[in-house]
Design an enzyme around this catalytic site. Structure first.
Site, PDB file in Angstrom:
ATOM      1  N   ASP A  37       0.817  -1.164  -0.089  1.00 43.95           N
ATOM      2  CA  ASP A  37       0.100  -0.088  -0.012  1.00 43.95           C
ATOM      3  C   ASP A  37       0.986   1.274   0.102  1.00 43.95           C
ATOM      4  O   ASP A  37       1.822   1.482   0.801  1.00 43.95           O
ATOM      5  CB  ASP A  37      -0.756   0.072   1.253  1.00 43.95           C
ATOM      6  CG  ASP A  37      -1.433  -1.134   1.761  1.00 43.95           C
ATOM      7  OD1 ASP A  37      -1.715  -2.065   0.612  1.00 43.95           O
ATOM      8  OD2 ASP A  37      -2.157  -1.244   2.753  1.00 43.95           O
ATOM      9  N   GLU A 218     -10.588  -2.340   4.109  1.00 41.50           N
ATOM     10  CA  GLU A 218      -9.156  -1.814   4.454  1.00 41.50           C
ATOM     11  C   GLU A 218      -8.960  -0.250   3.933  1.00 41.50           C
ATOM     12  O   GLU A 218      -9.642   0.138   2.937  1.00 41.50           O
ATOM     13  CB  GLU A 218      -8.063  -2.720   3.894  1.00 41.50           C
ATOM     14  CG  GLU A 218      -8.438  -4.045   4.392  1.00 41.50           C
ATOM     15  CD  GLU A 218      -7.211  -5.113   4.057  1.00 41.50           C
ATOM     16  OE1 GLU A 218      -6.524  -5.692   4.899  1.00 41.50           O
ATOM     17  OE2 GLU A 218      -6.939  -5.295   2.741  1.00 41.50           O
TER      18      GLU A 218
HETATM   19  C1  FRU Z   1      -3.973  -3.837   2.699  1.00 43.72           C
HETATM   20  C2  FRU Z   1      -3.289  -4.232   3.902  1.00 43.72           C
HETATM   21  C3  FRU Z   1      -3.733  -3.121   5.104  1.00 43.72           C
HETATM   22  C4  FRU Z   1      -2.512  -3.151   5.931  1.00 43.72           C
HETATM   23  C5  FRU Z   1      -1.206  -3.407   5.168  1.00 43.72           C
HETATM   24  C6  FRU Z   1      -0.143  -4.497   5.747  1.00 43.72           C
HETATM   25  O1  FRU Z   1      -3.328  -4.046   1.535  1.00 43.72           O
HETATM   26  O2  FRU Z   1      -3.766  -5.529   4.257  1.00 43.72           O
HETATM   27  O3  FRU Z   1      -4.883  -3.351   5.607  1.00 43.72           O
HETATM   28  O4  FRU Z   1      -2.378  -2.034   6.709  1.00 43.72           O
HETATM   29  O5  FRU Z   1      -1.922  -4.073   4.014  1.00 43.72           O
HETATM   30  O6  FRU Z   1       0.686  -4.358   5.064  1.00 43.72           O
END
Ligand code: FRU
Length: 488
Positions: A37, A218
């Site tokens: 992300d 998310e």
């Molecule tokens: C989304 C996610 C988020 C989390 C991160 C962990 O892609 O699952 O919810 O903070 O990646 O790397």
């Protein structure tokens, strides 16, 4: 040596082993190792800062750090040293996603999810929100972390999934939205307020999935756009819908509506996907100095990412930055206009095509191509296909069917050796009598903008770079206008 120092030394050394032409031209990749992300996208002291979920030591997901890069034009990025490492009690199992906000006193604040180990098992963790403050390069974690602990969860909330805060500052108060999954496995978006970004109170639950649009939501983003308010979430476990709007798996959903700020009440008016392609997730947005709302997403897919071959010493990339706007009841996205500064060797052509045509002498894997199909002048056109990244064995197709009013992206023959999802079909009707396809290709990343942003389809194509042909195919005469810019 601290974990952060170790990561900083490692990335500075490893980066030298990666030749520049191993990377896409204008899509950001991790300095080394793994990226997911976008995090902390903001404009601070004259530059855009983009942090990212980062595991420098391998090309697979691992204990999360925050990588860091800056740009002034949204296309050319410079790496800065790793910003966060999982090195305190509050985040010893990872510094998960979060956001950044410039504070009135000139510091840059990072609000992120600290994952804390609470037992011996791999999944014995809790997620809570942590604060770090710094000068844009070095950040100090707050001694009071987590600043949003599980005691601030509303009734039914769970710290097993409690993450990805989006912070902003407005009218003298910090606010943030955080996603959580309650005990019935429904995603919801919580709103918190604070005078100083350290002491927070729970204000309300802005929205929840109620059995629709996936389960855990998310990476929320929440912002005004023109006369509306937008809540963006990235749901897990989506179900596809028959109208082609939502595909199964991990998606990106925009809930667009009105916001009563004083009462902290968000009312949805419509719900849509933000990208109909195969590889796009967890976008964040920033307001540019000129007021544009710009979004960047992670250009991969959790369903396939662990089986995707590793060709480089880096893995994962960001999408092209896109400008958001509303038109005719839809949130649209177009490539940022900065891309025009890369235009070179422009070719234009107007023709009526019936059958197949290679575009003589035209090829490329770094290009910005707009094909406009004039349907008023093409009453017999039944089907039109744009084929690219083509050689004798490989190609990817974008095909529009006039009777069905659908567009198909198909990368089945792009060279992928795994049995991945390779095809998306979406509704696309002509707009003002025209179909406009703008394809942006940066080596192995493709982004298609349909009818000036009404739909976007993003995908990675695992095609050898030598496959650089372009061709057009029409069943029934098609009046076409072509404008091709090479990008360099
Ligand atoms: C989304 C996610 C988020 C989390 C991160 C962990 O892609 O699952 O919810 O903070 O990646 O790397």
């Amino acid at each position: 040596m601290s974990k952060l120092e170790e990561a900083r030394r490692y990335e500075a050394r490893e980066e030298n082993a990666i030749p520049a032409d191993d990377r896409p031209l204008f899509h950001l990749t991790p300095r080394t190792g793994w990226m997911n992300d976008p995090n902390g996208l903001c404009y601070y002291q004259g530059a855009y800062h983009l942090f990212y979920q980062y595991y420098p030591y391998d090309t697979i997901w691992g204990p999360m750090h925050w990588g860091h890069a800056v740009t002034t034009d949204l296309l050319h990025w410079d790496y800065l040293p790793c910003a966060l490492a999982p090195d305190t009690d509050a985040d010893d199992a990872g510094c998960f996603s979060g956001t950044a906000v410039p504070a009135p006193d000139g510091r840059l604040l990072l609000l992120y999810t600290g994952v804390q180990r609470v037992g011996p098992g791999q999944d014995d963790t809790k997620q809570m929100q942590c604060l770090a403050a710094g000068d844009g390069i070095d950040f100090v974690k707050d001694a009071a972390n987590p600043v949003i602990g599980e005691d601030l969860l509303p009734e039914g909330g769970s710290a097993v999934d409690f993450r990805d805060p989006k912070i902003w500052y407005e009218d003298g108060l910090y606010r943030c939205v955080v996603s959580t999954r309650d005990k019935t496995a429904q995603g919801s978006i919580l709103l918190y307020e604070s005078p100083d970004a350290r002491h927070w109170t729970y204000r309300t639950t802005l929205d929840r999935c109620n059995g629709e649009y996936g389960k855990m939501w998310e990476c929320p983003d929440f912002f005004p756009l023109e006369d509306r308010q937008v809540l963006i979430v990235s749901p897990q476990e989506m179900e596809a819908t028959p109208d082609g709007e939502f595909h199964a798996g991990y998606g990106v959903v925009a809930l667009v509506g009105r916001y009563d700020k004083a009462g902290a009440r968000f009312t949805r008016e419509w719900v849509q996907t933000l990208d109909s392609g195969l590889d796009f997730y967890a976008p964040q947005s920033v307001v540019a100095p000129d007021g544009r709302r710009i979004l960047i997403g992670w250009m991969e897919n959790w369903e396939t990412v662990n089986r995707t071959p590793r060709r480089h010493r880096w893995f994962g990339r960001m999408s092209l930055p896109r400008e958001a706007f509303l038109r005719e009841g839809r949130l649209c996205l177009r490539p940022v206009r900065e891309l025009e500064t890369l235009w070179q060797d422009t070719l234009t052509r107007r023709e009526t095509l019936d059958g197949d045509a290679a575009w003589e002498g035209v090829s490329g894997r770094r290009l910005d191509l707009t094909v406009t199909l004039d349907l008023a002048a093409s009453p017999d056109c039944r089907r039109f296909t744009l084929r690219f990244a083509e050689d004798g064995c490989h190609h990817t197709d974008i095909a529009w069917d006039a009777a069905a009013a659908t567009l198909v992206l198909d990368r089945s023959l792009c060279g992928i050796r795994q049995d991945f999802p390779n095809r998306r079909e979406v509704p696309v009707a002509p707009r003002d009598g025209k179909l406009v396809l703008r394809l942006i290709l940066d080596s192995d990343c493709m982004e298609l903008f349909v009818n000036d942003g009404e739909r976007v389809l993003s995908a990675i194509i695992e095609t050898p770079v030598e496959a650089d042909g372009l061709s057009l195919h029409s069943e029934g005469a098609a009046a076409l206008d072509l404008v091709l810019h090479h990008l360099g």
